[in-house]
Design a protein around this motif. Sequence first.
Motif, PDB file in Angstrom:
ATOM      1  N   UNK A 108      65.303   6.006  76.208  1.00  0.00           N
ATOM      2  CA  UNK A 108      66.221   6.536  77.212  1.00  0.00           C
ATOM      3  C   UNK A 108      67.573   5.839  77.081  1.00  0.00           C
ATOM      4  N   UNK A 109      68.655   6.629  76.984  1.00  0.00           N
ATOM      5  CA  UNK A 109      69.991   6.042  76.866  1.00  0.00           C
ATOM      6  C   UNK A 109      70.900   6.436  78.021  1.00  0.00           C
ATOM      7  N   UNK A 126      69.055  11.779  78.880  1.00  0.00           N
ATOM      8  CA  UNK A 126      69.399  11.741  77.466  1.00  0.00           C
ATOM      9  C   UNK A 126      68.562  10.679  76.763  1.00  0.00           C
ATOM     10  N   UNK A 127      67.931  11.086  75.683  1.00  0.00           N
ATOM     11  CA  UNK A 127      67.161  10.167  74.853  1.00  0.00           C
ATOM     12  C   UNK A 127      67.674  10.237  73.425  1.00  0.00           C
ATOM     13  N   UNK A 180      67.974  21.286  76.205  1.00  0.00           N
ATOM     14  CA  UNK A 180      67.312  22.276  77.048  1.00  0.00           C
ATOM     15  C   UNK A 180      67.259  21.795  78.476  1.00  0.00           C
ATOM     16  N   UNK A 181      66.667  22.602  79.360  1.00  0.00           N
ATOM     17  CA  UNK A 181      66.713  22.309  80.789  1.00  0.00           C
ATOM     18  C   UNK A 181      65.318  22.285  81.386  1.00  0.00           C
ATOM     19  N   UNK A 190      68.624  13.180  68.901  1.00  0.00           N
ATOM     20  CA  UNK A 190      69.015  13.077  70.309  1.00  0.00           C
ATOM     21  C   UNK A 190      68.451  14.273  71.072  1.00  0.00           C
ATOM     22  N   UNK A 191      68.045  14.026  72.308  1.00  0.00           N
ATOM     23  CA  UNK A 191      67.561  15.087  73.198  1.00  0.00           C
ATOM     24  C   UNK A 191      68.335  14.983  74.506  1.00  0.00           C
TER      25      UNK A 191
END
Length: 621
Positions: free
Chosen positions: A249-250, A259-260, A54-55, A299-300
């Motif tokens: 956090x990645x 991105x997590x 999502x944003x 993942x998000x």
Amino acid sequence: MSTDSDTSLLPIDPSRRQVLGFSAAAAAGLAIPALGMAAPAPAATAGGKKVLRYAFQIAETGFDPPKLSDIYSRIVTQHIFEGLFTYDHLARPAKIKPLTAAAMPEISADFRVYTVKIKPGIFFASDEAFGGKPRELVAQDYVYALKRFADPANKAPPWGDLEEADFIGLNALREESLAKRTPFDYDREVPGLRALDRYTIRFEVVAARPRLLELLAGGDLYGAVAREVVEHYGEQIPAHPVGTGPFKLVQWRRSSLIVLERNPEYREMLYAAEPAADDAEGQALLARFKGRRLPMIDRVEVSIIEENQPRWLSFLNQQNDFVERVPEEFITTAMPGGQVAPNLKRHGVQGYRVLTSDIVLTLYNMEHPVIGGYTPERVALRRAINLGVDIQREIDQVRRGQGIKAQAMEVPNTTGYDPHFKSEMSDYDPARARALLDMFGYVDKDGDGWREQPDGSPLVLIKHTQPDQKSRQLDELWQRNMNALGLKIEFSANKWPENLRAAQAGSVMIWGVASSAAQPDGQGALGRLYGPLKGSANLARFENKALDEIYLKMQGIPDGPERNALFREAKRIAIAYAPYKCHLHRYVTDMAHPWIIGYRRPDFWQDWWQYVDVDDSKRKA
């Protein structure tokens, strides 16, 4: 209270509904069919991982808790760091429960001493600061995390909350560092923040604080932080958050992509909640997910899309799975009458509409030589401006009915909010406004059609704003409203973070913001009026001895009739001096595609990613 942008305060002029070359109506009409035939739904990532996309509508600022005041960065940190306590995600009204704490705290009868036991066996995510391994959470991590807010070098926006909590010795340690201009001494024992042993922490405050648990439940800010991580990354710490929470956090491209992924060291946490017995929605979610291991997704991916139309289209075209805060200009096509539109419902789209614990405000700088001050003519000027702002038109035409008039600073679902309280904050009365201006000498002395100040000097209102389409629409209504009063107004457009910094420095005249409650206690809203919080929560820089005394007295009083009476008195003072215009409390509508399961909009907390599931079988390729 947390501050966020509100770029849709004012009505949409039908002649200016053009965004990126498309009209709002055309955008809705052309994009909705794409749900079933144009853009294919993104597949799950390699390996069958469950992904939520999502944003955010506003860019993040970083992920180091003491540096944060914006809600979007705090949504991310809430999923990385963990407080001692948290909110039951299904309970309404809000209910606090242990998170890393083994149980609810032992609290002294005078509400001054809180003793908390931490669960053994909780670990920070592995990181190079720990030699590439995970490290166990201990009580001292919370002591260190809270001390960081007191460190003057961090210039922590949320420091005011801890300063008010008044942990014995913490304020003094900060003052000593400021006075001597020496580095903050993290090794100095603070009597009010003590790790009694590896898993026990004791908080001791100077005076009674019956609601201290609400502070300790704010994991987005006051979650545990490891000293090794901060010292290892130094100035780069905003890009390297390491916590004990469900995600890590990645990837981070500033103002573009966050991105997590699931934290592989996250302990076994099972879905559990206590919704009210008559809460059908909550009970259904509990029945479906009870006992599932958290998080349920892997993942998000969060993108930043500031303009409303492309953000809405990214959802309709299935590039995003979820849209938070459907833009008001699309609400009548998305959820007419509060119900999901038939063409969306056929595709399984889900809608969630709630009255949020927030308020839209306009602040007046009380130290500004034109708009500020406490003399009768300055008070009359602000009150006249307030009477000239048409809030009902804002709600009807811009919000598409997505709001209710605000009568005071307090927000729904918090203590101090009274749905039956009525004030002139909600009045639209241009005739009375013009009469006030005439009475106090704000008249057109030189015949140019604009009012001057009582001494004959020019009167020009300058409102800070943002350089986006929604803000331009906001400005148009202000222009129309002030023209009707004979008041000249100009606009200074800057990016929202720049306006925030200017407001904190006291260099704006007028600015519009929205403010959200972070706790069930409504006293946070009064922080917008409390003198010692000038430059942080108190962006209007308002000072009033009587209100300050009320604010301090309220801190030590348990909830009840006595405290409610103080809330009412504070409201009257704020309305009389008018350092703010209270606009409205917003209805917020979120929407999700059918493969997002289990969503329920949070209220005073921001962590929800771990409580939703993704069913890829429902995606349409």
